[in-house]
Scaffold this motif. Structure first.
Motif, PDB file in Angstrom:
ATOM      1  N   ILE A 199      83.840  58.310   9.761  1.00  0.00           N
ATOM      2  CA  ILE A 199      84.373  56.953   9.668  1.00  0.00           C
ATOM      3  C   ILE A 199      83.287  55.936   9.331  1.00  0.00           C
ATOM      4  CG2 ILE A 199      85.462  55.096  10.978  1.00  0.00           C
ATOM      5  CD1 ILE A 199      87.026  57.191  12.460  1.00  0.00           C
ATOM      6  N   ILE A 200      82.188  55.906  10.122  1.00  0.00           N
ATOM      7  CA  ILE A 200      81.204  54.833   9.910  1.00  0.00           C
ATOM      8  C   ILE A 200      79.895  55.328   9.338  1.00  0.00           C
ATOM      9  CG2 ILE A 200      82.165  53.300  11.656  1.00  0.00           C
ATOM     10  CD1 ILE A 200      80.043  54.205  13.556  1.00  0.00           C
ATOM     11  N   GLY A 201      79.829  56.579   8.932  1.00  0.00           N
ATOM     12  CA  GLY A 201      78.625  57.067   8.293  1.00  0.00           C
ATOM     13  C   GLY A 201      77.613  57.594   9.290  1.00  0.00           C
ATOM     14  N   PRO A 202      76.698  58.477   8.833  1.00  0.00           N
ATOM     15  CA  PRO A 202      75.738  59.080   9.753  1.00  0.00           C
ATOM     16  C   PRO A 202      74.725  58.061  10.256  1.00  0.00           C
ATOM     17  CG  PRO A 202      75.267  59.717   7.496  1.00  0.00           C
ATOM     18  CD  PRO A 202      76.545  58.958   7.466  1.00  0.00           C
ATOM     19  N   GLY A 203      74.065  58.414  11.363  1.00  0.00           N
ATOM     20  CA  GLY A 203      73.043  57.526  11.898  1.00  0.00           C
ATOM     21  C   GLY A 203      73.117  57.380  13.404  1.00  0.00           C
ATOM     22  N   VAL A 204      72.151  56.640  13.936  1.00  0.00           N
ATOM     23  CA  VAL A 204      72.044  56.463  15.377  1.00  0.00           C
ATOM     24  C   VAL A 204      73.273  55.751  15.939  1.00  0.00           C
ATOM     25  CG1 VAL A 204      70.661  55.375  17.174  1.00  0.00           C
ATOM     26  CG2 VAL A 204      69.546  56.411  15.224  1.00  0.00           C
ATOM     27  N   PHE A 205      73.790  54.786  15.167  1.00  0.00           N
ATOM     28  CA  PHE A 205      74.918  53.998  15.659  1.00  0.00           C
ATOM     29  C   PHE A 205      76.123  54.883  15.970  1.00  0.00           C
ATOM     30  CE2 PHE A 205      78.451  50.890  14.813  1.00  0.00           C
ATOM     31  CZ  PHE A 205      78.193  50.109  15.918  1.00  0.00           C
ATOM     32  N   ALA A 206      76.415  55.837  15.061  1.00  0.00           N
ATOM     33  CA  ALA A 206      77.527  56.751  15.306  1.00  0.00           C
ATOM     34  C   ALA A 206      77.288  57.542  16.590  1.00  0.00           C
ATOM     35  CB  ALA A 206      77.699  57.707  14.121  1.00  0.00           C
ATOM     36  N   GLY A 207      76.024  57.938  16.813  1.00  0.00           N
ATOM     37  CA  GLY A 207      75.699  58.676  18.029  1.00  0.00           C
ATOM     38  C   GLY A 207      75.950  57.852  19.273  1.00  0.00           C
ATOM     39  N   ILE A 208      75.529  56.584  19.234  1.00  0.00           N
ATOM     40  CA  ILE A 208      75.722  55.711  20.405  1.00  0.00           C
ATOM     41  C   ILE A 208      77.201  55.602  20.732  1.00  0.00           C
ATOM     42  CG2 ILE A 208      75.487  53.347  21.237  1.00  0.00           C
ATOM     43  CD1 ILE A 208      72.949  53.120  19.588  1.00  0.00           C
ATOM     44  N   ILE A 209      78.001  55.343  19.691  1.00  0.00           N
ATOM     45  CA  ILE A 209      79.435  55.155  19.933  1.00  0.00           C
ATOM     46  C   ILE A 209      80.063  56.465  20.428  1.00  0.00           C
ATOM     47  CG2 ILE A 209      81.622  54.428  18.920  1.00  0.00           C
ATOM     48  CD1 ILE A 209      79.671  52.215  19.019  1.00  0.00           C
ATOM     49  N   ALA A 210      79.613  57.599  19.846  1.00  0.00           N
ATOM     50  CA  ALA A 210      80.173  58.888  20.272  1.00  0.00           C
ATOM     51  C   ALA A 210      79.902  59.115  21.753  1.00  0.00           C
ATOM     52  CB  ALA A 210      79.574  60.021  19.440  1.00  0.00           C
ATOM     53  N   ILE A 211      78.643  58.889  22.164  1.00  0.00           N
ATOM     54  CA  ILE A 211      78.280  59.058  23.576  1.00  0.00           C
ATOM     55  C   ILE A 211      79.092  58.095  24.437  1.00  0.00           C
ATOM     56  CG2 ILE A 211      76.421  58.591  25.212  1.00  0.00           C
ATOM     57  CD1 ILE A 211      75.922  61.167  23.960  1.00  0.00           C
ATOM     58  N   ALA A 212      79.247  56.851  23.939  1.00  0.00           N
ATOM     59  CA  ALA A 212      79.968  55.854  24.730  1.00  0.00           C
ATOM     60  C   ALA A 212      81.414  56.287  24.946  1.00  0.00           C
ATOM     61  CB  ALA A 212      79.914  54.498  24.020  1.00  0.00           C
ATOM     62  N   ILE A 213      82.081  56.710  23.872  1.00  0.00           N
ATOM     63  CA  ILE A 213      83.496  57.071  24.004  1.00  0.00           C
ATOM     64  C   ILE A 213      83.658  58.255  24.949  1.00  0.00           C
ATOM     65  CG2 ILE A 213      85.510  57.932  22.782  1.00  0.00           C
ATOM     66  CD1 ILE A 213      84.653  56.431  20.369  1.00  0.00           C
ATOM     67  N   ARG A 214      82.795  59.246  24.758  1.00  0.00           N
ATOM     68  CA  ARG A 214      82.891  60.453  25.577  1.00  0.00           C
ATOM     69  C   ARG A 214      82.682  60.122  27.066  1.00  0.00           C
ATOM     70  NH1 ARG A 214      83.655  65.297  27.845  1.00  0.00           N
ATOM     71  NH2 ARG A 214      81.817  66.548  28.103  1.00  0.00           N
ATOM     72  N   SER A 215      81.799  59.135  27.342  1.00  0.00           N
ATOM     73  CA  SER A 215      81.467  58.857  28.738  1.00  0.00           C
ATOM     74  C   SER A 215      82.505  57.991  29.447  1.00  0.00           C
ATOM     75  CB  SER A 215      80.103  58.167  28.829  1.00  0.00           C
ATOM     76  OG  SER A 215      79.141  58.866  28.097  1.00  0.00           O
ATOM     77  N   ILE A 216      83.328  57.276  28.671  1.00  0.00           N
ATOM     78  CA  ILE A 216      84.297  56.375  29.313  1.00  0.00           C
ATOM     79  C   ILE A 216      85.143  57.138  30.316  1.00  0.00           C
ATOM     80  CG2 ILE A 216      86.351  54.974  28.957  1.00  0.00           C
ATOM     81  CD1 ILE A 216      85.322  54.220  26.258  1.00  0.00           C
ATOM     82  N   GLY A 217      85.735  58.242  29.851  1.00  0.00           N
ATOM     83  CA  GLY A 217      86.653  58.987  30.698  1.00  0.00           C
ATOM     84  C   GLY A 217      85.973  59.485  31.955  1.00  0.00           C
ATOM     85  N   PHE A 218      84.775  60.041  31.764  1.00  0.00           N
ATOM     86  CA  PHE A 218      84.024  60.587  32.892  1.00  0.00           C
ATOM     87  C   PHE A 218      83.747  59.505  33.937  1.00  0.00           C
ATOM     88  CE2 PHE A 218      80.045  61.555  34.974  1.00  0.00           C
ATOM     89  CZ  PHE A 218      80.161  62.881  35.293  1.00  0.00           C
ATOM     90  N   CYS A 219      83.149  58.376  33.463  1.00  0.00           N
ATOM     91  CA  CYS A 219      82.781  57.312  34.406  1.00  0.00           C
ATOM     92  C   CYS A 219      84.027  56.716  35.051  1.00  0.00           C
ATOM     93  CB  CYS A 219      81.998  56.227  33.690  1.00  0.00           C
ATOM     94  SG  CYS A 219      80.442  56.795  33.023  1.00  0.00           S
ATOM     95  N   ALA A 220      85.048  56.474  34.225  1.00  0.00           N
ATOM     96  CA  ALA A 220      86.243  55.832  34.767  1.00  0.00           C
ATOM     97  C   ALA A 220      86.915  56.729  35.799  1.00  0.00           C
ATOM     98  CB  ALA A 220      87.218  55.513  33.638  1.00  0.00           C
ATOM     99  N   LYS A 221      86.912  58.040  35.569  1.00  0.00           N
ATOM    100  CA  LYS A 221      87.559  58.951  36.503  1.00  0.00           C
ATOM    101  C   LYS A 221      86.857  58.901  37.864  1.00  0.00           C
ATOM    102  CE  LYS A 221      89.396  63.578  36.887  1.00  0.00           C
ATOM    103  NZ  LYS A 221      88.883  64.271  38.045  1.00  0.00           N
ATOM    104  N   LEU A 222      85.525  59.064  37.842  1.00  0.00           N
ATOM    105  CA  LEU A 222      84.795  59.054  39.110  1.00  0.00           C
ATOM    106  C   LEU A 222      84.915  57.693  39.794  1.00  0.00           C
ATOM    107  CD1 LEU A 222      81.643  61.099  38.158  1.00  0.00           C
ATOM    108  CD2 LEU A 222      83.599  61.812  39.489  1.00  0.00           C
ATOM    109  N   LEU A 223      84.891  56.635  38.960  1.00  0.00           N
ATOM    110  CA  LEU A 223      84.934  55.297  39.529  1.00  0.00           C
ATOM    111  C   LEU A 223      86.298  55.011  40.161  1.00  0.00           C
ATOM    112  CD1 LEU A 223      82.957  53.032  39.772  1.00  0.00           C
ATOM    113  CD2 LEU A 223      83.888  52.020  37.717  1.00  0.00           C
ATOM    114  N   TYR A 224      87.375  55.434  39.495  1.00  0.00           N
ATOM    115  CA  TYR A 224      88.686  55.110  40.080  1.00  0.00           C
ATOM    116  C   TYR A 224      88.935  55.918  41.338  1.00  0.00           C
ATOM    117  CZ  TYR A 224      92.204  58.741  38.793  1.00  0.00           C
ATOM    118  OH  TYR A 224      92.971  59.868  38.709  1.00  0.00           O
ATOM    119  N   GLU A 225      88.339  57.118  41.395  1.00  0.00           N
ATOM    120  CA  GLU A 225      88.446  57.864  42.657  1.00  0.00           C
ATOM    121  C   GLU A 225      87.696  57.146  43.771  1.00  0.00           C
ATOM    122  OE1 GLU A 225      89.092  62.243  40.656  1.00  0.00           O
ATOM    123  OE2 GLU A 225      87.130  61.703  41.440  1.00  0.00           O
ATOM    124  N   ALA A 226      86.550  56.550  43.423  1.00  0.00           N
ATOM    125  CA  ALA A 226      85.796  55.783  44.420  1.00  0.00           C
ATOM    126  C   ALA A 226      86.586  54.556  44.853  1.00  0.00           C
ATOM    127  CB  ALA A 226      84.440  55.373  43.858  1.00  0.00           C
TER     128      ALA A 226
END
Lengths: 273, 272
Positions: free
Chosen positions: B142-169
């Motif tokens: 979608i947005i082309g190769p590079g560090v920015f795509a990596g940042i967004i990929a990590i961010a999206i992947r982590s949302i679910g993980f963080c939100a799950k643990l946080l809502y349980e807390a």
């Protein structure tokens, strides 16, 4: 602050403040300033080609729209084959991984194993945990050639590190008196493990194993990117060809299976615990 | 308790009755059959001569890969910096987005259990079940190769993980503190800020450091699909069969993983 609060201040002469999370002021300021400096440096060093991003927004929109009409049929054969391969790798690797991780878990528990065995087993666990699946997969593909065997071995290896560590911790935290009672009846070592230790750790072991099956399936979806079999190869091809509707179908299937696995693991864990 | 009387009067205790034992065996039989079938399938797809050759190949790769090419390190500092940035910035973005999702997903803070909560849970499940490498693939398309795509990929992947643990807390917080703040006449947001947030702050800090540790691991391999970081060098070295460089990069990754795990353990130890 509203009027009442200021009135209260006049009475007490001192304003209430939220206690800070980090008590030492110098450490707090060091962390804040250091963090800000790092952030500025980091953001400055990231090169973003905004025009490229802007152009990509259309494609992003197209991708999101394709979720509303995923295409399961055009590449049904490829999807089915990849998914089947992923599932088969998951099942086989989970079984082998769990079977191997039980003796290693026993060996890595300090209250059961003698020191040399403990060191060896802990070493295996440490190596397996430090290497990511995808790197192990690259090496194994280089060694064993393309195909699901490399993926199967990768997942088994990763399962060993995960499960042995948690099993060992569980055994170390077990109730000693039950195990001693069994030992006092004159049980052999195998009987001691079977009747004194195993009943205490089996509920958690079952729960963790099912959780690991879940993780293994998720991981099996990416192993195909490096040629280790599974749905990843199909997904990669779909992205490369901008066939977003097929990619959406695959992603929906992955999400669906993961949700089903989580649901099943919830039921099983509730039953065994 | 299944106890059988033998003809000579002795009684034998067994763990399961005959019927239980039979079903047990049947389940095991089916399980073994499934495993054997799976193994056969994998075996059919495998070129066994390659596998028999594997020890020789592995030895060959090992001799080629040692010693690591230390001079290559000069070219690795910048990718390492990129890798750390991908993990850190990705984690930060994920946390910013995970907090509202977590508050919407927690039973005791959700604005509407019927409409909002299912959406929040869907976000959590779908972002969590897809690996960051797949997100990276998608974002590169979608947005082309590079560090920015990596940042967004990590961010999206982590949302679910963080939100799950946080809502349980959030669901496990002490109700009485919230009630006490409510009783002072605090508004909804004040209850949030003074009743709920202080209770989940330690969990929040722990989750973020924990996820940062995982993200360091994941960002080292994002480059394999072109999303920046040290993985790009790894993939380049692998493609050119530069094994001494590969072994150096793997060593660097190993060190990074160990350091990040150590930092995360220290910080979590200090918080909790």
């Amino acid at each position: 602050m509203n009027g009442e609060a200021t009135e209260l201040n006049a009475y007490l002469g001192k304003r209430w403040r939220r206690p800070p999370m980090i008590k030492r002021p110098w450490l707090r300021w060091l962390l804040i300033i250091g963090g800000l400096a790092y952030l500025v440096a980091a953001i400055a060093s990231v090169e973003v080609n905004w025009s490229r991003v802007y152009e990509g927004l259309d494609r992003g929109g197209a991708f999101i729209m394709s979720f509303t009409q995923p295409d399961f049929t055009t590449r049904a054969g490829d999807i089915w084959e990849g998914l089947l391969e992923s599932i088969i790798m998951t099942v086989a690797a989970s079984v082998v991984g769990i079977l191997i991780s039980i003796p290693i878990g026993l060996g890595a528990a300090r209250n059961i194993a003698p020191l040399p065995v403990y060191m060896i087993c802990r070493g295996i666990v440490a190596i397996s945990r430090a290497l990511q699946e995808i790197i192990v997969a690259i090496l194994l593909v280089a060694i064993f050639g393309f195909g699901p065997l490399a993926g199967f071995l990768t997942l088994s290896f990763a399962t060993i590190g995960f499960l042995s560590k948690l099993l060992a911790e569980d055994i170390e935290a077990m109730d000693r008196s039950q195990a001693e009672a069994v030992r006092a009846t004159g049980a052999r070592w195998t009987q001691w493990i079977n009747y004194g230790v195993q009943p205490q750790v089996i509920p958690r072991l079952v729960g963790l194993s099912i959780y690991r099956v879940d993780i293994n399936f998720r991981e099996s979806a990416i192993l195909g990117l490096v040629g280790a079999g599974g749905i990843g190869a199909t997904l990669n091809t779909a992205f490369d060809r901008y066939e977003f509707d097929t990619a959406a179908a695959i992603l929906i299937l992955i999400i669906g299976i993961v949700m089903a696995l989580e649901y099943i693991s919830g039921i099983v864990r509730a039953r065994v615990q | 308790m299944p106890v059988t009387d033998l003809s000579d009067g002795t009684r034998i205790w067994q763990r399961r009755s005959q019927r239980e034992a039979l079903t047990h065996w049947a389940i095991w039989l089916v399980g073994v059959a499934i495993f054997v079938w799976c193994w056969n399938w994998i075996s059919d797809q495998t070129t066994w001569p390659f596998v028999w050759d594997a020890p020789r190949i592995a030895g060959d790769i090992l001799t080629r890969a040692t010693p690591p090419r230390w001079s290559y390190m000069e070219q690795l500092w910048w990718p390492i910096w990129d890798t750390i940035n991908i993990a850190t910035l990705g984690t930060l973005i994920a946390l910013v987005m995970a907090v509202p999702v977590a508050f919407m997903a927690a039973r005791n803070t959700t604005p509407s259990a019927l409409f909002v909560r299912p959406i929040a849970l869907l976000i959590i499940v779908s972002t969590r079940s897809i690996n960051s490498l797949i997100w990276a693939l998608l974002l590169i398309a979608i947005i082309g190769p590079g560090v920015f795509a990596g940042i967004i990929a990590i961010a999206i992947r982590s949302i679910g993980f963080c939100a799950k643990l946080l809502y349980e807390a959030i669901e496990e917080i002490d109700r009485t503190q919230v009630e006490a703040i409510t009783a002072t006449g605090a508004s909804r947001w004040q209850v949030m800020a003074y009743g709920i947030v202080p209770q989940i702050l330690p969990a929040f800090a722990g989750i973020s450091v924990f996820r940062w540790d995982i993200n360091i691991r994941e960002s080292t391999v994002l480059g394999l699909v072109g999303a920046g970081g040290i993985g790009l060098q790894l993939s380049g070295s692998l493609n050119t069969l530069a094994w001494p460089q590969v072994s150096l990069i793997l060593l660097v990754i190993l060190v990074a993983v160990v350091i990040s795990e150590w930092v995360s353990a220290k910080v979590r130890g200090a918080i909790i």
